[in-house]
Design a protein around this motif. Sequence first.
Motif, PDB file in Angstrom:
ATOM      1  N   ALA A  81      -3.783  14.976 -13.164  1.00 44.76           N
ATOM      2  CA  ALA A  81      -4.186  14.017 -14.200  1.00 44.76           C
ATOM      3  C   ALA A  81      -5.379  13.196 -13.741  1.00 44.76           C
ATOM      4  O   ALA A  81      -5.652  13.072 -12.544  1.00 44.76           O
ATOM      5  CB  ALA A  81      -3.016  13.085 -14.525  1.00 44.76           C
ATOM      6  N   ALA A  82      -6.087  12.651 -14.713  1.00 43.79           N
ATOM      7  CA  ALA A  82      -7.182  11.718 -14.410  1.00 43.79           C
ATOM      8  C   ALA A  82      -6.582  10.395 -13.976  1.00 43.79           C
ATOM      9  O   ALA A  82      -5.464  10.049 -14.347  1.00 43.79           O
ATOM     10  CB  ALA A  82      -8.052  11.538 -15.647  1.00 43.79           C
ATOM     11  N   ALA A  83      -7.346   9.640 -13.158  1.00 40.65           N
ATOM     12  CA  ALA A  83      -6.851   8.360 -12.659  1.00 40.65           C
ATOM     13  C   ALA A  83      -7.922   7.286 -12.795  1.00 40.65           C
ATOM     14  O   ALA A  83      -8.520   6.855 -11.800  1.00 40.65           O
ATOM     15  CB  ALA A  83      -6.387   8.500 -11.215  1.00 40.65           C
ATOM     16  N   PRO A  84      -8.196   6.830 -14.021  1.00 40.70           N
ATOM     17  CA  PRO A  84      -9.221   5.796 -14.217  1.00 40.70           C
ATOM     18  C   PRO A  84      -8.769   4.426 -13.719  1.00 40.70           C
ATOM     19  O   PRO A  84      -7.570   4.153 -13.635  1.00 40.70           O
ATOM     20  CB  PRO A  84      -9.405   5.775 -15.734  1.00 40.70           C
ATOM     21  N   THR A  85      -9.733   3.593 -13.381  1.00 40.51           N
ATOM     22  CA  THR A  85      -9.458   2.219 -12.951  1.00 40.51           C
ATOM     23  C   THR A  85      -9.643   1.266 -14.130  1.00 40.51           C
ATOM     24  O   THR A  85     -10.611   1.375 -14.881  1.00 40.51           O
ATOM     25  CB  THR A  85     -10.397   1.811 -11.805  1.00 40.51           C
ATOM     26  N   ALA A 135      -1.256  10.818  -9.732  1.00 39.90           N
ATOM     27  CA  ALA A 135      -1.958  11.768 -10.600  1.00 39.90           C
ATOM     28  C   ALA A 135      -1.662  13.217 -10.235  1.00 39.90           C
ATOM     29  O   ALA A 135      -1.975  14.132 -10.994  1.00 39.90           O
ATOM     30  CB  ALA A 135      -3.461  11.511 -10.552  1.00 39.90           C
ATOM     31  N   GLY A 136      -1.037  13.423  -9.074  1.00 37.28           N
ATOM     32  CA  GLY A 136      -0.628  14.764  -8.685  1.00 37.28           C
ATOM     33  C   GLY A 136       0.665  15.211  -9.347  1.00 37.28           C
ATOM     34  O   GLY A 136       1.152  16.312  -9.087  1.00 37.28           O
ATOM     35  N   LYS A 137       1.221  14.359 -10.187  1.00 38.77           N
ATOM     36  CA  LYS A 137       2.441  14.687 -10.907  1.00 38.77           C
ATOM     37  C   LYS A 137       2.112  14.979 -12.380  1.00 38.77           C
ATOM     38  O   LYS A 137       0.989  14.771 -12.833  1.00 38.77           O
ATOM     39  CB  LYS A 137       3.452  13.537 -10.808  1.00 38.77           C
ATOM     40  N   LYS A 138       3.110  15.461 -13.104  1.00 34.96           N
ATOM     41  CA  LYS A 138       2.904  15.873 -14.495  1.00 34.96           C
ATOM     42  C   LYS A 138       2.874  14.642 -15.411  1.00 34.96           C
ATOM     43  O   LYS A 138       3.892  14.207 -15.937  1.00 34.96           O
ATOM     44  CB  LYS A 138       4.006  16.829 -14.926  1.00 34.96           C
ATOM     45  N   VAL A 139       1.706  14.073 -15.572  1.00 34.25           N
ATOM     46  CA  VAL A 139       1.457  12.958 -16.490  1.00 34.25           C
ATOM     47  C   VAL A 139       0.103  13.188 -17.143  1.00 34.25           C
ATOM     48  O   VAL A 139      -0.736  13.920 -16.618  1.00 34.25           O
ATOM     49  CB  VAL A 139       1.456  11.589 -15.761  1.00 34.25           C
ATOM     50  N   ALA A 140      -0.102  12.575 -18.295  1.00 35.00           N
ATOM     51  CA  ALA A 140      -1.373  12.760 -18.992  1.00 35.00           C
ATOM     52  C   ALA A 140      -2.496  11.983 -18.315  1.00 35.00           C
ATOM     53  O   ALA A 140      -3.631  12.454 -18.220  1.00 35.00           O
ATOM     54  CB  ALA A 140      -1.236  12.324 -20.450  1.00 35.00           C
ATOM     55  N   LYS A 141      -2.154  10.783 -17.794  1.00 39.15           N
ATOM     56  CA  LYS A 141      -3.176   9.929 -17.182  1.00 39.15           C
ATOM     57  C   LYS A 141      -2.471   8.885 -16.322  1.00 39.15           C
ATOM     58  O   LYS A 141      -1.348   8.470 -16.626  1.00 39.15           O
ATOM     59  CB  LYS A 141      -4.021   9.252 -18.268  1.00 39.15           C
ATOM     60  N   VAL A 142      -3.134   8.459 -15.255  1.00 41.62           N
ATOM     61  CA  VAL A 142      -2.608   7.400 -14.392  1.00 41.62           C
ATOM     62  C   VAL A 142      -3.670   6.316 -14.271  1.00 41.62           C
ATOM     63  O   VAL A 142      -4.821   6.607 -13.933  1.00 41.62           O
ATOM     64  CB  VAL A 142      -2.258   7.924 -12.988  1.00 41.62           C
ATOM     65  N   TYR A 143      -3.299   5.085 -14.548  1.00 39.57           N
ATOM     66  CA  TYR A 143      -4.249   3.978 -14.511  1.00 39.57           C
ATOM     67  C   TYR A 143      -4.049   3.139 -13.254  1.00 39.57           C
ATOM     68  O   TYR A 143      -2.915   2.803 -12.890  1.00 39.57           O
ATOM     69  CB  TYR A 143      -4.066   3.073 -15.732  1.00 39.57           C
ATOM     70  N   ALA A 144      -5.160   2.818 -12.592  1.00 37.56           N
ATOM     71  CA  ALA A 144      -5.135   1.868 -11.484  1.00 37.56           C
ATOM     72  C   ALA A 144      -5.506   0.503 -12.058  1.00 37.56           C
ATOM     73  O   ALA A 144      -6.658   0.268 -12.426  1.00 37.56           O
ATOM     74  CB  ALA A 144      -6.126   2.278 -10.398  1.00 37.56           C
ATOM     75  N   ILE A 145      -4.526  -0.384 -12.194  1.00 37.61           N
ATOM     76  CA  ILE A 145      -4.759  -1.724 -12.752  1.00 37.61           C
ATOM     77  C   ILE A 145      -5.171  -2.630 -11.602  1.00 37.61           C
ATOM     78  O   ILE A 145      -4.366  -2.925 -10.720  1.00 37.61           O
ATOM     79  CB  ILE A 145      -3.494  -2.254 -13.452  1.00 37.61           C
ATOM     80  N   GLY A 178       0.775  -1.231   0.000  1.00 34.16           N
ATOM     81  CA  GLY A 178       0.000   0.000   0.000  1.00 34.16           C
ATOM     82  C   GLY A 178       0.804   1.278   0.000  1.00 34.16           C
ATOM     83  O   GLY A 178       0.248   2.362   0.190  1.00 34.16           O
ATOM     84  N   LYS A 179       2.114   1.193  -0.243  1.00 29.10           N
ATOM     85  CA  LYS A 179       2.959   2.386  -0.293  1.00 29.10           C
ATOM     86  C   LYS A 179       3.769   2.384  -1.581  1.00 29.10           C
ATOM     87  O   LYS A 179       4.242   1.338  -2.032  1.00 29.10           O
ATOM     88  CB  LYS A 179       3.909   2.439   0.908  1.00 29.10           C
ATOM     89  N   SER A 230      -4.349  -4.539  -5.821  1.00 21.86           N
ATOM     90  CA  SER A 230      -5.744  -4.643  -5.406  1.00 21.86           C
ATOM     91  C   SER A 230      -6.034  -3.508  -4.426  1.00 21.86           C
ATOM     92  O   SER A 230      -5.381  -3.409  -3.384  1.00 21.86           O
ATOM     93  CB  SER A 230      -6.002  -5.995  -4.733  1.00 21.86           C
ATOM     94  N   GLY A 231      -6.980  -2.625  -4.807  1.00 20.48           N
ATOM     95  CA  GLY A 231      -7.278  -1.465  -3.976  1.00 20.48           C
ATOM     96  C   GLY A 231      -6.204  -0.399  -4.065  1.00 20.48           C
ATOM     97  O   GLY A 231      -5.746   0.121  -3.044  1.00 20.48           O
ATOM     98  N   VAL A 232      -5.775  -0.074  -5.290  1.00 17.03           N
ATOM     99  CA  VAL A 232      -4.671   0.883  -5.468  1.00 17.03           C
ATOM    100  C   VAL A 232      -5.138   2.238  -6.007  1.00 17.03           C
ATOM    101  O   VAL A 232      -4.334   3.027  -6.482  1.00 17.03           O
ATOM    102  CB  VAL A 232      -3.576   0.299  -6.398  1.00 17.03           C
ATOM    103  N   THR A 233      -6.437   2.504  -5.919  1.00  9.81           N
ATOM    104  CA  THR A 233      -6.971   3.773  -6.435  1.00  9.81           C
ATOM    105  C   THR A 233      -6.321   4.983  -5.760  1.00  9.81           C
ATOM    106  O   THR A 233      -5.970   5.963  -6.425  1.00  9.81           O
ATOM    107  CB  THR A 233      -8.500   3.829  -6.235  1.00  9.81           C
ATOM    108  N   ASN A 234      -6.149   4.907  -4.441  1.00  7.29           N
ATOM    109  CA  ASN A 234      -5.537   6.025  -3.722  1.00  7.29           C
ATOM    110  C   ASN A 234      -4.107   6.273  -4.178  1.00  7.29           C
ATOM    111  O   ASN A 234      -3.660   7.425  -4.290  1.00  7.29           O
ATOM    112  CB  ASN A 234      -5.560   5.773  -2.204  1.00  7.29           C
ATOM    113  N   LEU A 235      -3.386   5.185  -4.460  1.00  4.46           N
ATOM    114  CA  LEU A 235      -2.005   5.330  -4.937  1.00  4.46           C
ATOM    115  C   LEU A 235      -1.979   5.944  -6.330  1.00  4.46           C
ATOM    116  O   LEU A 235      -1.122   6.775  -6.641  1.00  4.46           O
ATOM    117  CB  LEU A 235      -1.304   3.969  -4.941  1.00  4.46           C
ATOM    118  N   ALA A 236      -2.932   5.545  -7.177  1.00  3.77           N
ATOM    119  CA  ALA A 236      -3.026   6.129  -8.515  1.00  3.77           C
ATOM    120  C   ALA A 236      -3.321   7.625  -8.413  1.00  3.77           C
ATOM    121  O   ALA A 236      -2.760   8.437  -9.160  1.00  3.77           O
ATOM    122  CB  ALA A 236      -4.097   5.419  -9.337  1.00  3.77           C
ATOM    123  N   ASN A 237      -4.188   7.989  -7.483  1.00  3.31           N
ATOM    124  CA  ASN A 237      -4.497   9.410  -7.276  1.00  3.31           C
ATOM    125  C   ASN A 237      -3.274  10.192  -6.806  1.00  3.31           C
ATOM    126  O   ASN A 237      -3.096  11.361  -7.155  1.00  3.31           O
ATOM    127  CB  ASN A 237      -5.634   9.563  -6.257  1.00  3.31           C
TER     128      ASN A 237
END
Length: 329
Positions: free
Chosen positions: A173-177, A55-65, A14-15, A45-52
């Motif tokens: 950036a957006a952070a879709p799952t 997403a606070g960095k300069k990227v076009a999009k971050v995906y939570a797989i 989780g980190k 599993s349950g990595v949405t918060n990490l993706a968010n």
Amino acid sequence: MAESILVIVEQREGKLNRVSWETLTAGQALAAETSWTLEAAVAGSGVTNLANEVAGKKVAKVYAIESPKLEPYTPDAFAAALKQFIASKQPRLVLMPHTYQVRDFVPKLATAMERTAISDCIGYKKDGDKLLFTRQMFQGKLAADVSFTCEAPWFVTFQNGAFRGDKVEVGSAAAPTVNVEIAEGVIRNKPQEVFKEAKQAVDLTQAEIIVSVGRGIKEQKNIELARQLADALGGELAASRPICDSGWLPMDRQIGSSGQTVAPKLYLALGISGAIQHIVGMKGARTIIAINKDSEAPIFEIADYAVVGNLFDIVPPLIEEVKKAKAGG
């Protein structure tokens, strides 16, 4: 389809791993130079918060797989999930930190996609339209610029300390799952509890301040002096190989090509001459202070601050000054 770079950031329990930010810095630099789109992904599993968080960095999009089968980590599940995701997104370049976990699954992933991987890189350069990735060879004595001859996607891992994690640019950036399906029977092993070494074991790659000792410390009892300085600074104690080979400090404290590779904010080398095998492990430090009585010591070639003198005369008053500064004196 526009060319893109994908950074796979690593999470453990989780980190986010600190070296993941360094890899993201590398991705930002490559994106700026190539004009390719930069995206990132975190698997688990349950990595949405990490993706968010990414997403606070300069990227076009971050995906939570996401998949329940990605926790706990197994090479089979990660390779299967990332193969699905990468095949659907078709990035030109896939960047990852050169960690134990990545080293575990990336050969399987690259082979499954009939591609190759250039691992443990310390940098890159452009040669016309061609990207070259720099790898050290023969314990850092030589550096080779390597390019891909296979079709994309290309897999690259960057060594700890190759880039500055604190230089990563911020953004939004957006952070879709993305939910991936991992078939029954794909995972062939059942992980046990994560192995943890004895209490004295330390992950020096995460340390921000390191005080390291070499042959100049002379006797095992004198290591206490370096330990006092490390404690005063709030840092970790480390050593060159001869110290660990002599049993004066545990092997988990060794820095160098046969030990740990570190990139702290401050690296203080006490009585270390600076053999190439040691320098390979710590040259990524932000600030290097070397204390050595030999004015010709190779460590001075990479040191930001070189102190020529006897460490036994210099370190005790240094400890006192650090303590005074912390006390507000």
